[in-house]
Structure formats: C-alpha cells, structure tokens
Design a protein around this motif. Structure first.
Motif, PDB file in Angstrom:
ATOM      1  N   ASN A 542     -74.535  32.884  26.965  1.00 51.40           N
ATOM      2  CA  ASN A 542     -73.143  33.320  27.180  1.00 51.40           C
ATOM      3  C   ASN A 542     -72.798  33.378  28.665  1.00 51.40           C
ATOM      4  OD1 ASN A 542     -74.559  35.643  27.908  1.00 51.40           O
ATOM      5  ND2 ASN A 542     -72.969  37.018  27.160  1.00 51.40           N
ATOM      6  N   PHE A 545     -70.746  28.201  29.681  1.00 49.82           N
ATOM      7  CA  PHE A 545     -70.169  27.474  28.546  1.00 49.82           C
ATOM      8  C   PHE A 545     -69.862  26.046  29.035  1.00 49.82           C
ATOM      9  CE2 PHE A 545     -69.696  31.882  27.584  1.00 49.82           C
ATOM     10  CZ  PHE A 545     -69.834  31.984  26.215  1.00 49.82           C
ATOM     11  N   SER A 553     -66.161  28.447  22.086  1.00 42.77           N
ATOM     12  CA  SER A 553     -66.522  29.837  21.763  1.00 42.77           C
ATOM     13  C   SER A 553     -66.395  30.775  22.949  1.00 42.77           C
ATOM     14  CB  SER A 553     -67.972  29.895  21.270  1.00 42.77           C
ATOM     15  OG  SER A 553     -68.090  29.236  20.047  1.00 42.77           O
ATOM     16  N   GLN A 554     -66.007  30.231  24.081  1.00 44.18           N
ATOM     17  CA  GLN A 554     -65.965  31.070  25.283  1.00 44.18           C
ATOM     18  C   GLN A 554     -65.063  32.281  25.063  1.00 44.18           C
ATOM     19  OE1 GLN A 554     -65.659  28.898  28.874  1.00 44.18           O
ATOM     20  NE2 GLN A 554     -66.188  30.720  30.073  1.00 44.18           N
ATOM     21  N   CYS A 557     -67.799  35.013  21.515  1.00 48.94           N
ATOM     22  CA  CYS A 557     -69.089  35.276  20.854  1.00 48.94           C
ATOM     23  C   CYS A 557     -69.846  36.401  21.557  1.00 48.94           C
ATOM     24  CB  CYS A 557     -69.948  34.004  20.806  1.00 48.94           C
ATOM     25  SG  CYS A 557     -70.077  33.068  22.347  1.00 48.94           S
ATOM     26  N   CYS A 562     -73.831  33.156  20.833  1.00 51.61           N
ATOM     27  CA  CYS A 562     -73.267  31.986  21.517  1.00 51.61           C
ATOM     28  C   CYS A 562     -74.246  30.836  21.384  1.00 51.61           C
ATOM     29  CB  CYS A 562     -72.990  32.304  22.981  1.00 51.61           C
ATOM     30  SG  CYS A 562     -71.837  33.653  23.209  1.00 51.61           S
TER      31      CYS A 562
END
Ligand code: 9MR
Length: 598
Positions: A542, A545, A553-554, A557, A562
């Motif tokens: 995480n 990204f 997903s930035q 998550c 992530c």
C-alpha cells in the motif's frame, strides 16, 4: 406488542455473515503453534471445534476476541488449538463456517523448502531448464541469454547524462534472472545469494542429492551448487583492473544530467546487466531479442560483490580451494575499489530495467567488512566493522536489498571464529531485534511479527526476512518463542491473512496462480505454464500503487488487502529472488528446528 415484536424477530433472525476462518492452508507441525484468525462481526467469543477426517471432534475451545485491526480492516478473534498434536487431516468449524482441510504433520515444510529452492533453478539464465529438474515438461525451456557477452551503455540516458561506454566487453553469461523481468542486478543478487549461503552456514540444509538440480550427486551441498550459479555470475560483473572511466561521484540532483568524474574503477562491479528497453509480456527468456547492456559500476554493487565473494570464500575453502581463493581475491579487490570510490551512487535514469538505487551505503560497507572479517580474521576489516555507525545503532527493521547491515550482524553473531567482544556485541543486537519482532505480534490482528500500516513493495519478503532474523536468534538461544514467531511468518504467507490467500504457488488450498512473470504467464498465453510450486508473490503493498491494477485500488484497500493475483499487478504480484530466498531460509530452518533446541 405482536406488531412491535415481529420486525425485531425478523432483524434478529437475519443471518449474520458467517465468520471467515483464516489459517495456514498447508497446516501445522505437531509440536508447533496452531492458530487461526477469524474475521467476524461477532461481539463475543465463539465456540470452535477441530474435526478429523472421520468427522470426530479432536479439539474444541472458545476464540479469544482481539478487536478491530487496522492493517486488515477486519474485526478479528483468534482460535488457538496448539494443544492438538496428533497428526492427521482436520477442519476448523465454528458458527456455521468451516475451512478446507489442513494437515497436522511432521515434515510439513520440507517440500516447501525444496520448492522454494527450485525457484532459483527455474530462474537460471544461460542454461536450458530441464523437465526432470523443473518438475515437468511444462516448465522446461531452452536456455535464455545463452551466451551473454555484453558491452557498456554508451551515450545519453533519458536524463541527459552522457556515458562514455567502455573499451571492453564482458562475458556475463549465467546467474539468476531477478524476477519477472530478465535483468540481472548485482544489488539484489547480493542479498539473495547471501541468504542461501547463510542458510548453508547456519543449518547445512540441502545435502548433496536432496534437491532437484543438474549438480545433485556431485558430492557438494545442493544449496552451495545453486548458490554458485549466482556467485560465478557476480564475479564476472567485476570491472577489469586498470579501468579508468567517468562516473558520478557524490550525491547529485536526480532530475538532471549527472556530472561525471574520471576515476579508477578497476575492481568495482557493474550495477546490472539488463535489457535496453522493457520487453512486453509474455516473453520467454530465450525469445528476448532486446539489446543487453552492462550499466555503470556503483559502490553499492561493488560492496555486494565484496560481501558475498568473501562469504563464499570461507564456505568453499575446503570444498574447492582454487575457487575460494579466486573469490576472496575478488572480494578484497572489490572492497578496496569501494574504499577508493565510496560515493558512486547507482544511476537510475535508464529504461528497460529496475533501478535498485540506494543513497545510503554505510550498511553496505559494514556488511562487506563483516564478511571479509569473518573470512580472514584481519584487523583492518574488523576496524571498519567496529568503527561503522551500523555497529552501534539499534536496528528496528528487517534487512532488505537497500538495507543490508543486518546481514553482517547475522554473520558476526553466528559464524565461527569471530573475536568474542564483536560476536557478543552482535549477538546482543540480533536477539534484541528478535525480541522486538516477536513482541510486535501482539499489536497485530493477524498475529505476525510485523506491526505496520505501511506494507512495502515485496512485503512478503520483508515479513520472511523477519522470520530469518528470528531464526538466527533461535539458532543462538534455542528460545521456543523465536521459532513460534518464525512460524507466524509462514502462517501469514500460507493463508493466515485477510484475503485467505496462499502467496506460494503449489502450496495451500488457494495458491498463487498469476504472478507478474514473462514465462509463467498462462493468463496471457494458455501454452505457457503457471508458476512452479514454491514461487512466492511479493505480496500486499500500500506504499507504491505503481501499476494499472494497483492504481484502481489506491485509497480503497486496507494495507494487507492491497493485492491481486493478476499478472499485470507488478507492484503487488511479481516474484523475485530476494523474496524467495528468505522463504527457502525460513521453511528449511523450521523444517529442522526443534521448539526449544537450536
Ligand atoms: O524490490 C524492489 C522494490 O523495493 C522497489 O520499490 C521497486 C521499484 O523500484 O523495485 C523492486 O524491484 C524490482 C526490480 O527493480 C526489477 N525487477 C523486479 C523487482 C521486483 O519487483
């Protein structure tokens, strides 16, 4: 009354989401800890049962509620069935949920250790990968980069630095590909090779004939055989004596052309040999037609070479004295070259390969000096060790490719022949760090020795490197707690995580299937194989990204979530030698170690 009660009854009867049971999908050692982490909204403890293959209850108990866990985004409880020691096949049941069967069995980790080591065979460059060693026809392939005689990058790089090139070519055939790409990087080759060699030093795991390798049966440890593939390659990466060239000296702004200074670079190591441009996926290595170039030497690469060549010199001393002597001479020359050129930071503007740039080299100097001291017992190397800031600091995190000081610490704490004040000093630092890691488990929902909200690129490698540190401390002290905390790292990568994922191909009920790799790429071409058993994904990340899959997903998550099993997710799901190496170390060590007995 009736009218009021009816909706209440309906609400109460609405099925609550069943608890999600997460555990090591491979199973547990009879004499090891056994814990499942349960994600559930339940406010109170839950009754659990472990049932055997015949459906008979083998153990029962109540979970221990832990609460909200920010790293996973789950509310968790823990079921501890460590008291179950009878081998067998079991399932865990509670509140309407049941997991896939898992084993309680001695020797559980031997196949994992063997598979994880075989990853290195499969990543070999310059030799054909044969079905009989690779686990089947589908993983066989012709040699990639069969004869790699490379010239140096010459001309302007994307940031405008104009590189002089060199007046030689070097035969750098062989070694391991780094990851899903076909770069061969001295920084990263170093820590990966050190990890396998250290496993040999600490455990003597993988005696001759125990692994699937062409060299099995040659009278030498299979671990040393695999390691030598990389050491041979790293030795080739050394710059010829007497080479004068222009390199960037000192810290410089990274957004413009670098100023180069003429230096004596003889004995340094080229930072990498890699493709001039990124190749597309899929790309079996033997089909790569991209130009391969040597990139400028760096102090970091030079010290990586010095460290592992020195380490190799003591391990092959009796096995192959000529090779050991050549290795030690190369290590000495590399160390001297780094002392002469202590501030040549890796240039990272090139396209086509990873950067592995590092602005802090005190740890590399410490590590290389430690290995040279352990091998030679010579005072000048010892003086570099004891004068280093890395000798007196308090380590708080695991080793990584850019932070290698602890590799020196492990060597000084565990290798024979280290003068007692130094050895004792380093044993104390190592065990203090292991205590810290073991203690971090209590701060995490998934009970891992890794309490952070920042999961880096390759977090599975980071977690397993903590396992390796715990293992080295266990080797010194025999403390059962260290072994238990090591097993927690395996539990995590094998399925005790919020996404119920075994990050290892071929092991567990939901294993890795689609890593970012140019050959193990069935999602792009059905004719290509999936990852061979023992291949580890980099894991949740995480903090960068970087790819298109991750970008979606930035901001959405929790750190441990992530991740996706997607070939496009290179920041999450690539494989790499520096992550698979601690998997070999930890799996092989746990396979040997008794709970309270080093
Ligand atoms: O493991 C490396 C990670 O620490 C860096 O943040 C990342 C971006 O620079 O690169 C990783 O290493 C990659 C390397 O540069 C090229 N081969 C694949 C490696 C794993 O993704």
């Amino acid at each position: 009354m009736k009218a009021l009660l009816a909706p209440f009854v309906l609400l109460a009867a609405a099925p609550a989401a069943p608890p999600a049971i997460h555990l090591n999908q491979l199973g547990f050692l009879p004499d090891g800890p056994k814990r499942a982490v349960i994600a559930t909204d339940a406010a109170t403890a839950l009754d659990w049962q472990v049932v055997d293959a015949a459906g008979k209850v083998a153990a029962r108990g109540r979970t221990e509620p832990v609460g909200d866990d920010a790293a996973s985004g789950d509310k968790v409880q823990v079921a501890d069935f460590s008291g179950l020691t009878t081998p067998g096949e079991y399932r865990l049941r509670m509140a309407g949920a049941e997991n896939k069967p898992f084993a309680v069995r001695a020797g559980l980790y031997a196949p994992l250790a063997k598979g994880a080591l075989n990853f290195f065979y499969q990543q070999r460059a310059g030799v054909p990968i044969e079905a009989r060693f690779a686990g089947g026809e589908r993983w066989a392939r012709p040699a990639g980069h069969k004869r790699e005689v490379a010239a140096c990058f010459k001309g302007a790089d994307p940031r405008g630095t104009v590189w002089p090139g060199c007046d030689y070519t070097i035969d750098v055939t062989g070694g391991w590909y780094d990851a899903g790409d076909h770069g061969k990087y001295v920084v990263n080759g170093g820590i990966s090779l050190w990890t396998l060699l250290n496993l040999y030093e600490v455990t003597r795991a993988f005696p001759d004939g125990s692994a699937a390798l062409p060299e099995a049966g040659n009278g030498v440890s299979d671990l040393l055989d695999e390691a030598r593939v990389e050491l041979d390659f790293l030795l080739r990466m050394q710059v010829p004596e007497g080479t004068r060239t222009s390199l960037p000296v000192g810290q410089q702004p990274r957004d413009r052309a670098l100023t180069l200074t003429a230096v004596d670079a003889g004995g340094m190591a080229h930072h990498k040999i890699a493709d001039a441009n990124w190749t597309k996926l899929p790309m079996p290595p033997h089909e790569d037609r991209e130009t391969r170039l040597l990139y400028p030497p760096s102090t970091a690469a030079t010290l990586n070479l010095a460290a592992v060549a020195a380490q190799g010199a003591r391990l092959w001393r009796t096995i192959d004295p000529a090779f050991a002597a050549r290795s030690l001479a190369a290590a000495r020359r590399a160390f001297a070259a780094a002392q002469r050129n202590p501030e040549v930071y890796a240039a990272t503007a090139f396209t086509g390969s990873g950067g592995y740039g590092d602005a802090q080299l005190a740890d590399e100097f410490f590590w290389a000096a430690a290995e040279l001291y352990a091998t030679t017992a010579e005072a000048p190397y010892r003086d570099v060790v004891t004068a280093s800031p890395r000798y007196t600091d308090t380590p708080v995190s695991e080793p990584s490719w850019s932070d290698v000081g602890l590799l020196g610490t492990v060597t000084l704490a565990t290798a024979p022949g280290i003068a007692e004040p130094v050895a004792a000093h380093e044993r104390a630092r190592l065990t203090a760090l292991a205590d810290r890691f073991a203690g971090e488990r209590a701060q995490t929902g998934y009970r891992i020795p890794y309490a952070t909200m920042r999961y880096p690129w390759g977090s599975n490698g980071a977690i397993l490197n903590r396992g390796m540190i715990l293992g080295a401390a266990h080797k010194l002290s025999g403390k059962a707690e260290y072994r238990a905390a090591m097993i927690d790292t395996l539990d995590y990568v094998l399925g005790r995580n919020p996404i119920d994922q075994s990050y290892v191909a071929g092991f567990g009920s939901r294993p890795l299937a689609n890593p970012h790799h140019r050959f193990w790429a069935p999602s792009l071409d059905k004719r290509l194989p999936g990852p061979p058993p023992g291949t580890l994904s980099g894991g949740a990340n995480n903090t960068a990204f970087a790819d298109e899959v991750a970008k979606r997903s930035q901001g959405k998550c929790a750190p441990q979530r992530c991740w996706a099993d997607d070939i496009g997710a290179y920041a999450w799901n690539e494989v790499a030698i520096n992550w698979n190496a601690p998997l070999v170390w930890v799996a092989a060590y746990v396979d040997q170690a008794k709970p309270a007995n080093p």
